[in-house]
Design a protein around this motif. Structure first.
Motif, PDB file in Angstrom:
ATOM      1  N   PHE A  31      47.811  33.335  43.452  1.00 27.21           N
ATOM      2  CA  PHE A  31      48.059  34.699  43.895  1.00 27.21           C
ATOM      3  C   PHE A  31      47.706  35.656  42.763  1.00 27.21           C
ATOM      4  O   PHE A  31      48.403  35.729  41.745  1.00 27.21           O
ATOM      5  CB  PHE A  31      49.532  34.864  44.282  1.00 27.21           C
TER       6      PHE A  31
ATOM      7  N   THR B 144      44.688  39.224  42.326  1.00 27.53           N
ATOM      8  CA  THR B 144      44.216  40.382  43.074  1.00 27.53           C
ATOM      9  C   THR B 144      43.956  39.986  44.527  1.00 27.53           C
ATOM     10  O   THR B 144      44.180  40.763  45.450  1.00 27.53           O
ATOM     11  CB  THR B 144      42.933  40.941  42.435  1.00 27.53           C
ATOM     12  N   GLY B 145      43.463  38.759  44.712  1.00 24.18           N
ATOM     13  CA  GLY B 145      43.332  38.149  46.026  1.00 24.18           C
ATOM     14  C   GLY B 145      44.144  36.873  46.058  1.00 24.18           C
ATOM     15  O   GLY B 145      45.003  36.628  45.213  1.00 24.18           O
ATOM     16  N   ILE B 146      43.878  36.020  47.051  1.00 21.83           N
ATOM     17  CA  ILE B 146      44.566  34.732  47.176  1.00 21.83           C
ATOM     18  C   ILE B 146      43.514  33.647  47.286  1.00 21.83           C
ATOM     19  O   ILE B 146      42.680  33.664  48.205  1.00 21.83           O
ATOM     20  CB  ILE B 146      45.501  34.695  48.397  1.00 21.83           C
TER      21      ILE B 146
ATOM     22  N   GLY C 228      42.932  31.608  51.072  1.00 19.25           N
ATOM     23  CA  GLY C 228      43.219  32.995  51.416  1.00 19.25           C
ATOM     24  C   GLY C 228      42.465  33.482  52.632  1.00 19.25           C
ATOM     25  O   GLY C 228      42.821  34.514  53.213  1.00 19.25           O
TER      26      GLY C 228
ATOM     27  N   CYS D 228      38.858  41.230  57.881  1.00 16.74           N
ATOM     28  CA  CYS D 228      38.744  40.906  56.458  1.00 16.74           C
ATOM     29  C   CYS D 228      37.297  41.095  56.014  1.00 16.74           C
ATOM     30  O   CYS D 228      36.362  40.991  56.810  1.00 16.74           O
ATOM     31  CB  CYS D 228      39.188  39.463  56.214  1.00 16.74           C
TER      32      CYS D 228
ATOM     33  N   GLU E 232      44.833  36.479  52.899  1.00 17.40           N
ATOM     34  CA  GLU E 232      44.635  37.414  51.799  1.00 17.40           C
ATOM     35  C   GLU E 232      44.795  38.857  52.243  1.00 17.40           C
ATOM     36  O   GLU E 232      45.413  39.677  51.545  1.00 17.40           O
ATOM     37  CB  GLU E 232      43.263  37.209  51.166  1.00 17.40           C
TER      38      GLU E 232
ATOM     39  N   ASN F 256      48.010  40.089  50.116  1.00 16.38           N
ATOM     40  CA  ASN F 256      47.580  40.429  48.756  1.00 16.38           C
ATOM     41  C   ASN F 256      48.367  41.648  48.259  1.00 16.38           C
ATOM     42  O   ASN F 256      49.089  42.285  49.027  1.00 16.38           O
ATOM     43  CB  ASN F 256      46.062  40.653  48.698  1.00 16.38           C
TER      44      ASN F 256
ATOM     45  N   HIS G 146      52.733  47.335  43.190  1.00 13.13           N
ATOM     46  CA  HIS G 146      53.067  45.942  43.487  1.00 13.13           C
ATOM     47  C   HIS G 146      54.134  45.408  42.537  1.00 13.13           C
ATOM     48  O   HIS G 146      55.070  44.702  42.961  1.00 13.13           O
ATOM     49  CB  HIS G 146      51.806  45.069  43.406  1.00 13.13           C
TER      50      HIS G 146
ATOM     51  N   GLY H 247      50.610  37.280  41.043  1.00 14.84           N
ATOM     52  CA  GLY H 247      50.899  37.935  42.318  1.00 14.84           C
ATOM     53  C   GLY H 247      52.236  37.579  42.931  1.00 14.84           C
ATOM     54  O   GLY H 247      52.674  38.245  43.878  1.00 14.84           O
TER      55      GLY H 247
END
Length: 413
Positions: free
Chosen positions: A219, A221-223, A245, A256, A265, A269, A303, A350
């Protein structure tokens, strides 16, 4: 790649890696125990250990008696100071660099904002400066460095050392980053996807040590994700396996950038979590400890603020995180059904401060939903490497490539 036969030198190198792998995984192991675990003859093990001792990679560390008593056995351990590896994580927002010892323990970790703009040469220059700074602070001479591991967003063309149009890096189309960074630092560079690198770090010095089959969800910035199957890192045909993700968790969910809809994601995210938190704070302005800050400056409820609030039990932030965790649990069940791993590891910055909420949701799902749950329940753990998982993993790419047994070295040419 084609399948190929092998030869005695290849077998010898592989057996050496097998022995060293056992020493690295164990907190002290004898020659007899290595032979028992690997199936190699005691004579073969003794010969390999003698060479590892001569090279300084392994050290003898006293003696202990086996479970059945008898003659004391000399204990072997990796000599952590025999070499170093540098790890570098390239995130669209931040560069993170570390130097580790042979046990994967970070000596120094430094972070810098990624230079703005789209020119790869500026980013590579910043990377090289950060590497030099980390080595200087750790007081590690260049001659002691085995190599530099570079973890980047995918997709990547690993065979050619290129980044291939990552969604969050506009105009980075087939950038030969491996060669550019090698030229800039003078170090051999090993390139891999950031999530796969983190999985390698888990195998080397984290929750995946000694686990034959595990999946890692990263985890950031993205997954992303990584897979270790039968003790081998599994990368797939294009070397980009593990993109967990981009599993659909809501069939009519948002579109997406990959072309799919309702991807994990896109729903879990950091940006999605912040957006959902803001929506709920607007609908219920008095129901959260975040409400005063949100009223003054919505941007302050980022976040990190949501994670801290959820970790403290704030009802709005916790509800948002728990919803994201349920989406992660759905993907974890799919992984368990498709790949039948022994363990699923969750890690990366994340999920900082809210690891227990994610682990709890995934553990409940793995107990109740996979088809094979009555045979065994897949375990789930939070990464002990925490926010440093990716950078430790990027350095571990070098250690893994140098020291771990690679079946591909025997059967592929």
């Amino acid at each position: 790649m084609r399948q190929a036969g092998t030869n005695l030198p290849k077998v010898g190198r592989y057996n050496r890696a097998v022995v060293l792998d056992q020493i690295q995984l164990a907190d002290g192991i004898s020659r007899v125990e290595i032979a028992q675990k690997t199936g190699l003859t005691p004579q073969t093990v003794s010969g390999i250990v003698r060479r590892l001792l001569d090279e300084g990679i392994v050290r003898e560390d006293g003696a202990s008696r086996g479970a059945g008593g008898g003659k004391p056995r000399t204990t072997l351990r990796v000599n952590a100071d025999a070499g170093n590896a540098v790890g570098l994580v390239f995130d669209p927002v931040e560069l993170t660099c570390s130097v580790v010892d042979l046990l994967g323990r970070p000596l120094v970790v430094k972070r810098r904002p990624t230079p703005p703009g789209t020119d790869p040469t500026h980013v590579v220059a910043a990377m090289a400066d950060l590497v030099a700074e980390v080595l200087a602070e750790a007081d590690v001479p260049r001659g002691n460095v085995l190599g530099l591991g570079l973890a980047t967003p995918g997709p990547i063309d690993q065979r050619n050392g290129m980044i291939v149009a990552p969604p969050q890096l506009a105009h980075w189309t087939r950038v030969p980053l491996q060669q550019m960074l090698g030229d800039a630092t003078g170090l051999p560079v090993t390139l891999d996807n950031d999530a796969t690198a983190a999985a390698v770090g888990e195998r080397w010095s984290g929750a995946g040590r000694g686990v034959a089959n595990f999946a890692y969800l990263f985890f950031g910035t993205g997954i992303g994700g990584g897979l270790v199957l039968n003790h081998q890192v599994y990368r797939g045909g294009s070397l980009n396996a593990g993109e967990f993700g981009h599993s659909t968790v809501v069939s009519d969910g948002p579109e997406c950038y990959c072309g799919n809809r309702g991807c994990l994601e896109g729903l879990a995210n950091p940006s999605a979590i912040v957006a959902e938190t803001h929506r709920r704070l607007i609908d219920d302005p008095g129901g959260s400890m975040l409400s005063p800050a949100f009223g003054r400056d919505p941007a302050s409820v980022d976040h990190a603020a949501v994670q801290l609030a959820a970790g403290a039990g704030d009802p709005v932030a916790a509800a948002v995180i728990d919803e994201a965790a349920q989406h992660v649990a759905t993907v974890a069940v799919t992984i368990a059904n498709f790949i039948d791993v022994d363990l699923i590891i969750l890690g990366g910055h994340g999920i900082q401060h809210v690891e227990s909420r994610y682990v709890g949701a995934v553990a409940s799902a793995l107990t109740a939903r996979p088809l094979a749950r009555h045979i065994r329940v897949v375990q789930v753990k939070a990464s002990p490497l925490g926010a440093d998982a990716a950078v430790v993993g990027s350095a571990a790419l070098v250690l893994h490539a140098t020291f771990s047994p690679q079946l591909s070295s025997l059967v592929l040419d």
